[in-house]
Scaffold this motif. Structure first.
Motif, PDB file in Angstrom:
ATOM      1  N   GLU A 106      -3.768  -4.179   8.243  1.00  0.00           N
ATOM      2  CA  GLU A 106      -2.558  -3.556   7.700  1.00  0.00           C
ATOM      3  C   GLU A 106      -1.469  -4.600   7.489  1.00  0.00           C
ATOM      4  O   GLU A 106      -0.802  -4.625   6.455  1.00  0.00           O
ATOM      5  CB  GLU A 106      -2.064  -2.460   8.648  1.00  0.00           C
ATOM      6  N   TYR A 107      -1.297  -5.480   8.472  1.00  0.00           N
ATOM      7  CA  TYR A 107      -0.297  -6.545   8.342  1.00  0.00           C
ATOM      8  C   TYR A 107      -0.684  -7.535   7.243  1.00  0.00           C
ATOM      9  O   TYR A 107       0.167  -7.999   6.485  1.00  0.00           O
ATOM     10  CB  TYR A 107      -0.102  -7.274   9.679  1.00  0.00           C
ATOM     11  N   GLU A 108      -1.960  -7.871   7.174  1.00  0.00           N
ATOM     12  CA  GLU A 108      -2.437  -8.815   6.164  1.00  0.00           C
ATOM     13  C   GLU A 108      -2.207  -8.264   4.754  1.00  0.00           C
ATOM     14  O   GLU A 108      -1.724  -8.992   3.870  1.00  0.00           O
ATOM     15  CB  GLU A 108      -3.919  -9.112   6.403  1.00  0.00           C
ATOM     16  N   VAL A 109      -2.525  -7.009   4.543  1.00  0.00           N
ATOM     17  CA  VAL A 109      -2.329  -6.375   3.236  1.00  0.00           C
ATOM     18  C   VAL A 109      -0.836  -6.305   2.922  1.00  0.00           C
ATOM     19  O   VAL A 109      -0.404  -6.618   1.812  1.00  0.00           O
ATOM     20  CB  VAL A 109      -2.976  -4.969   3.194  1.00  0.00           C
ATOM     21  N   ARG A 110      -0.051  -5.930   3.896  1.00  0.00           N
ATOM     22  CA  ARG A 110       1.400  -5.780   3.686  1.00  0.00           C
ATOM     23  C   ARG A 110       2.054  -7.117   3.328  1.00  0.00           C
ATOM     24  O   ARG A 110       2.898  -7.169   2.450  1.00  0.00           O
ATOM     25  CB  ARG A 110       2.054  -5.184   4.932  1.00  0.00           C
ATOM     26  N   GLN A 111       1.642  -8.190   4.007  1.00  0.00           N
ATOM     27  CA  GLN A 111       2.288  -9.480   3.730  1.00  0.00           C
ATOM     28  C   GLN A 111       1.657 -10.222   2.549  1.00  0.00           C
ATOM     29  O   GLN A 111       2.130 -11.262   2.144  1.00  0.00           O
ATOM     30  CB  GLN A 111       2.304 -10.356   4.980  1.00  0.00           C
ATOM     31  N   LYS A 112       0.557  -9.673   2.019  1.00  0.00           N
ATOM     32  CA  LYS A 112      -0.125 -10.245   0.854  1.00  0.00           C
ATOM     33  C   LYS A 112      -0.545 -11.697   1.068  1.00  0.00           C
ATOM     34  O   LYS A 112      -0.541 -12.502   0.130  1.00  0.00           O
ATOM     35  CB  LYS A 112       0.747 -10.124  -0.400  1.00  0.00           C
ATOM     36  N   SER A 113      -0.930 -12.014   2.306  1.00  0.00           N
ATOM     37  CA  SER A 113      -1.470 -13.341   2.603  1.00  0.00           C
ATOM     38  C   SER A 113      -2.396 -13.221   3.810  1.00  0.00           C
ATOM     39  O   SER A 113      -2.209 -12.356   4.671  1.00  0.00           O
ATOM     40  CB  SER A 113      -0.364 -14.358   2.858  1.00  0.00           C
ATOM     41  N   PRO A 114      -3.414 -14.076   3.864  1.00  0.00           N
ATOM     42  CA  PRO A 114      -4.409 -13.971   4.935  1.00  0.00           C
ATOM     43  C   PRO A 114      -3.858 -14.331   6.310  1.00  0.00           C
ATOM     44  O   PRO A 114      -2.907 -15.102   6.438  1.00  0.00           O
ATOM     45  CB  PRO A 114      -5.493 -14.961   4.510  1.00  0.00           C
ATOM     46  N   ILE A 115      -4.470 -13.748   7.316  1.00  0.00           N
ATOM     47  CA  ILE A 115      -4.184 -14.064   8.712  1.00  0.00           C
ATOM     48  C   ILE A 115      -5.445 -14.687   9.289  1.00  0.00           C
ATOM     49  O   ILE A 115      -6.491 -14.036   9.352  1.00  0.00           O
ATOM     50  CB  ILE A 115      -3.793 -12.805   9.506  1.00  0.00           C
TER      51      ILE A 115
END
Length: 160
Positions: free
Chosen positions: A121-130
């Motif tokens: 969810e965080y990865e999609v929201r920030q539009k960059s990989p974790i």
């Protein structure tokens, strides 16, 4: 009918000394967090450290409860705390380490399904990989570049 093969690259390190200084420091924070886990039922202690884009590191550890569903995993504790304390700041990477008080864990433990979904969810929201670093108590360390690597068919808001 069509079959698809989904693959990803995973880097394996034989020791902490092979990690970059940034990754080694992040894993050291996760190990320190692991030592304070509250795991009296499972005896499985997990620590997580989240490196944010602003350079801050936020830690978490698993917190169990006699009513098992009421506990929280280390990864979600750390990620949710990062989101609460530093809203809008992107997550760069997460280090995860696990151990047991009843046996020696020599293999990396990957995040559970709930944690994968939450990190996704965080990865999609920030539009960059974790990036994810995973380690047991001893042994090799695994690194993947994105949560999407280990959750390739993830569920996100585009389905709603």
């Amino acid at each position: 009918m069509q079959k698809r093969n989904i693959t990803f690259e995973l880097t394996t390190f034989d020791s902490l000394e092979e990690l970059s200084s940034e990754d080694a420091n992040l894993m050291a924070e996760a190990v320190a967090a692991r030592k304070n886990a509250y795991a009296p039922y499972s005896n499985f202690q997990v620590g997580a450290a989240v490196l944010l884009e602003n350079g801050e590191i936020v830690i978490g550890n698993n917190q169990e409860n006699a009513s098992y569903p009421s506990g929280l995993c280390a990864e979600r504790v750390a990620v949710f705390y990062a989101g609460a304390k530093y809203p809008g700041v992107g997550i760069k990477s997460i280090a995860i380490t696990a151990t047991s008080t009843t046996y020696q864990l020599t293999e990396p433990a990957a995040p559970c399904g709930n944690c994968r979904q939450s990190i996704s969810e965080y990865e999609v929201r920030q539009k960059s990989p974790i990036a994810l670093l995973m380690m047991g108590e001893t042994g090799k360390i695994l690194k993947c570049d994105s949560m999407a690597d280990i959750l390739p068919l993830g569920f996100d808001s585009s389905f709603l």
